[in-house]
Design a protein around this motif. Sequence first.
Motif, PDB file in Angstrom:
ATOM      1  N   PHE A  97       0.846  -1.190   0.000  1.00 53.48           N
ATOM      2  CA  PHE A  97       0.000   0.000   0.000  1.00 53.48           C
ATOM      3  C   PHE A  97       0.887   1.248   0.000  1.00 53.48           C
ATOM      4  O   PHE A  97       1.493   1.563   1.015  1.00 53.48           O
ATOM      5  CB  PHE A  97      -0.898   0.035   1.246  1.00 53.48           C
ATOM      6  CG  PHE A  97      -1.853  -1.118   1.331  1.00 53.48           C
ATOM      7  CD1 PHE A  97      -3.007  -1.141   0.576  1.00 53.48           C
ATOM      8  CD2 PHE A  97      -1.592  -2.188   2.181  1.00 53.48           C
ATOM      9  CE1 PHE A  97      -3.896  -2.201   0.655  1.00 53.48           C
ATOM     10  CE2 PHE A  97      -2.471  -3.249   2.263  1.00 53.48           C
ATOM     11  CZ  PHE A  97      -3.621  -3.262   1.499  1.00 53.48           C
ATOM     12  N   PRO A  98       0.962   1.999  -1.100  1.00 50.60           N
ATOM     13  CA  PRO A  98       1.809   3.187  -1.126  1.00 50.60           C
ATOM     14  C   PRO A  98       1.269   4.333  -0.281  1.00 50.60           C
ATOM     15  O   PRO A  98       2.017   5.202   0.148  1.00 50.60           O
ATOM     16  CB  PRO A  98       1.860   3.576  -2.602  1.00 50.60           C
ATOM     17  CG  PRO A  98       0.650   2.955  -3.201  1.00 50.60           C
ATOM     18  CD  PRO A  98       0.346   1.734  -2.385  1.00 50.60           C
ATOM     19  N   GLU A  99      -0.024   4.330  -0.053  1.00 52.78           N
ATOM     20  CA  GLU A  99      -0.629   5.326   0.825  1.00 52.78           C
ATOM     21  C   GLU A  99      -1.828   4.694   1.514  1.00 52.78           C
ATOM     22  O   GLU A  99      -2.416   3.741   1.023  1.00 52.78           O
ATOM     23  CB  GLU A  99      -1.047   6.585   0.068  1.00 52.78           C
ATOM     24  CG  GLU A  99      -2.131   6.356  -0.959  1.00 52.78           C
ATOM     25  CD  GLU A  99      -2.494   7.619  -1.723  1.00 52.78           C
ATOM     26  OE1 GLU A  99      -2.573   8.691  -1.107  1.00 52.78           O
ATOM     27  OE2 GLU A  99      -2.718   7.518  -2.924  1.00 52.78           O
ATOM     28  N   VAL A 100      -2.149   5.240   2.656  1.00 55.94           N
ATOM     29  CA  VAL A 100      -3.325   4.813   3.401  1.00 55.94           C
ATOM     30  C   VAL A 100      -4.179   6.062   3.595  1.00 55.94           C
ATOM     31  O   VAL A 100      -3.700   7.060   4.135  1.00 55.94           O
ATOM     32  CB  VAL A 100      -2.944   4.202   4.768  1.00 55.94           C
ATOM     33  CG1 VAL A 100      -4.191   3.895   5.588  1.00 55.94           C
ATOM     34  CG2 VAL A 100      -2.087   2.955   4.580  1.00 55.94           C
ATOM     35  N   VAL A 101      -5.415   5.998   3.118  1.00 59.72           N
ATOM     36  CA  VAL A 101      -6.322   7.133   3.244  1.00 59.72           C
ATOM     37  C   VAL A 101      -7.490   6.712   4.122  1.00 59.72           C
ATOM     38  O   VAL A 101      -8.180   5.728   3.819  1.00 59.72           O
ATOM     39  CB  VAL A 101      -6.825   7.611   1.865  1.00 59.72           C
ATOM     40  CG1 VAL A 101      -7.781   8.779   2.023  1.00 59.72           C
ATOM     41  CG2 VAL A 101      -5.650   7.981   0.969  1.00 59.72           C
ATOM     42  N   ILE A 102      -7.685   7.445   5.196  1.00 57.53           N
ATOM     43  CA  ILE A 102      -8.753   7.158   6.148  1.00 57.53           C
ATOM     44  C   ILE A 102      -9.721   8.333   6.135  1.00 57.53           C
ATOM     45  O   ILE A 102      -9.318   9.483   6.332  1.00 57.53           O
ATOM     46  CB  ILE A 102      -8.197   6.975   7.579  1.00 57.53           C
ATOM     47  CG1 ILE A 102      -7.059   5.950   7.601  1.00 57.53           C
ATOM     48  CG2 ILE A 102      -9.313   6.624   8.554  1.00 57.53           C
ATOM     49  CD1 ILE A 102      -7.443   4.563   7.137  1.00 57.53           C
ATOM     50  N   THR A 103     -10.980   8.051   5.897  1.00 52.68           N
ATOM     51  CA  THR A 103     -12.032   9.072   5.894  1.00 52.68           C
ATOM     52  C   THR A 103     -13.024   8.736   6.993  1.00 52.68           C
ATOM     53  O   THR A 103     -13.438   7.574   7.122  1.00 52.68           O
ATOM     54  CB  THR A 103     -12.743   9.109   4.528  1.00 52.68           C
ATOM     55  OG1 THR A 103     -11.761   9.322   3.504  1.00 52.68           O
ATOM     56  CG2 THR A 103     -13.781  10.204   4.474  1.00 52.68           C
ATOM     57  N   GLY A 122      -0.264  -4.651   5.174  1.00 58.59           N
ATOM     58  CA  GLY A 122      -1.586  -4.491   5.741  1.00 58.59           C
ATOM     59  C   GLY A 122      -1.606  -3.355   6.741  1.00 58.59           C
ATOM     60  O   GLY A 122      -0.573  -2.827   7.141  1.00 58.59           O
ATOM     61  N   TYR A 123      -2.818  -2.971   7.115  1.00 58.82           N
ATOM     62  CA  TYR A 123      -2.971  -1.930   8.125  1.00 58.82           C
ATOM     63  C   TYR A 123      -4.322  -2.070   8.794  1.00 58.82           C
ATOM     64  O   TYR A 123      -5.234  -2.715   8.280  1.00 58.82           O
ATOM     65  CB  TYR A 123      -2.812  -0.535   7.528  1.00 58.82           C
ATOM     66  CG  TYR A 123      -3.845  -0.143   6.500  1.00 58.82           C
ATOM     67  CD1 TYR A 123      -5.043   0.473   6.858  1.00 58.82           C
ATOM     68  CD2 TYR A 123      -3.624  -0.381   5.149  1.00 58.82           C
ATOM     69  CE1 TYR A 123      -5.988   0.830   5.912  1.00 58.82           C
ATOM     70  CE2 TYR A 123      -4.564  -0.021   4.196  1.00 58.82           C
ATOM     71  CZ  TYR A 123      -5.729   0.576   4.582  1.00 58.82           C
ATOM     72  OH  TYR A 123      -6.667   0.933   3.632  1.00 58.82           O
ATOM     73  N   SER A 124      -4.426  -1.449   9.968  1.00 57.95           N
ATOM     74  CA  SER A 124      -5.662  -1.410  10.719  1.00 57.95           C
ATOM     75  C   SER A 124      -5.770  -0.033  11.350  1.00 57.95           C
ATOM     76  O   SER A 124      -4.757   0.573  11.692  1.00 57.95           O
ATOM     77  CB  SER A 124      -5.638  -2.506  11.808  1.00 57.95           C
ATOM     78  OG  SER A 124      -6.811  -2.464  12.584  1.00 57.95           O
ATOM     79  N   VAL A 125      -6.986   0.440  11.496  1.00 64.78           N
ATOM     80  CA  VAL A 125      -7.210   1.757  12.051  1.00 64.78           C
ATOM     81  C   VAL A 125      -8.426   1.685  12.946  1.00 64.78           C
ATOM     82  O   VAL A 125      -9.314   0.842  12.751  1.00 64.78           O
ATOM     83  CB  VAL A 125      -7.375   2.811  10.920  1.00 64.78           C
ATOM     84  CG1 VAL A 125      -8.589   2.528  10.086  1.00 64.78           C
ATOM     85  CG2 VAL A 125      -7.356   4.196  11.437  1.00 64.78           C
ATOM     86  N   TYR A 126      -8.488   2.557  13.945  1.00 64.06           N
ATOM     87  CA  TYR A 126      -9.630   2.583  14.845  1.00 64.06           C
ATOM     88  C   TYR A 126      -9.736   3.953  15.477  1.00 64.06           C
ATOM     89  O   TYR A 126      -8.799   4.751  15.406  1.00 64.06           O
ATOM     90  CB  TYR A 126      -9.508   1.481  15.918  1.00 64.06           C
ATOM     91  CG  TYR A 126      -8.286   1.613  16.797  1.00 64.06           C
ATOM     92  CD1 TYR A 126      -8.341   2.235  18.035  1.00 64.06           C
ATOM     93  CD2 TYR A 126      -7.052   1.093  16.382  1.00 64.06           C
ATOM     94  CE1 TYR A 126      -7.226   2.364  18.832  1.00 64.06           C
ATOM     95  CE2 TYR A 126      -5.924   1.205  17.186  1.00 64.06           C
ATOM     96  CZ  TYR A 126      -6.015   1.840  18.398  1.00 64.06           C
ATOM     97  OH  TYR A 126      -4.905   1.957  19.200  1.00 64.06           O
ATOM     98  N   ARG A 127     -10.874   4.231  16.092  1.00 64.19           N
ATOM     99  CA  ARG A 127     -11.010   5.474  16.848  1.00 64.19           C
ATOM    100  C   ARG A 127     -10.472   5.235  18.237  1.00 64.19           C
ATOM    101  O   ARG A 127     -11.004   4.443  19.012  1.00 64.19           O
ATOM    102  CB  ARG A 127     -12.466   5.936  16.920  1.00 64.19           C
ATOM    103  CG  ARG A 127     -12.551   7.251  17.694  1.00 64.19           C
ATOM    104  CD  ARG A 127     -13.912   7.846  17.761  1.00 64.19           C
ATOM    105  NE  ARG A 127     -13.840   9.097  18.572  1.00 64.19           N
ATOM    106  CZ  ARG A 127     -14.871   9.807  18.897  1.00 64.19           C
ATOM    107  NH1 ARG A 127     -16.071   9.466  18.499  1.00 64.19           N
ATOM    108  NH2 ARG A 127     -14.710  10.893  19.632  1.00 64.19           N
TER     109      ARG A 127
END
Length: 129
Positions: A97-103, A122-127
């Motif tokens: 993944f060259p960039e990770v965009v979170i909206t 891979g990646y993971s995101v959360y509040r």
Amino acid sequence: MSTSTTASVSTHILDTSVGRPAEGVAIRLAARAGRDADWRDLGGSATDADGRCKDLPALPEGTTHVRLDFAVEAYFENKQADAQQDAPATRDSGTFFPEVVITFAVKPGEHYHVPLLLNPFGYSVYRGS
């Protein structure tokens, strides 16, 4: 800092492939006021030695959606170059993944901490809190 009429955003990145903060990742922040509004680039910053980005621009009043754009390709390329110390590269890029965009959606008066857990494939995101 959030106010009763604005939200605020902070983030940090942990490179889970090494169990350490990801330093030097460039991050851009954009906002819009409404689902159909155009995105407005607010500027950016980069993560510090603790993987934190403490100086993101303030959100304008009326913001309903926020976008964080993490430029992770350069981070992994630099990390791979450091690790290989002039050895031939084993692949064209240091990450899938060259960039990770979170909206995400925001409400006035709330603070949003958005941690990114990152590895080359891979990646993971959360509040967060």
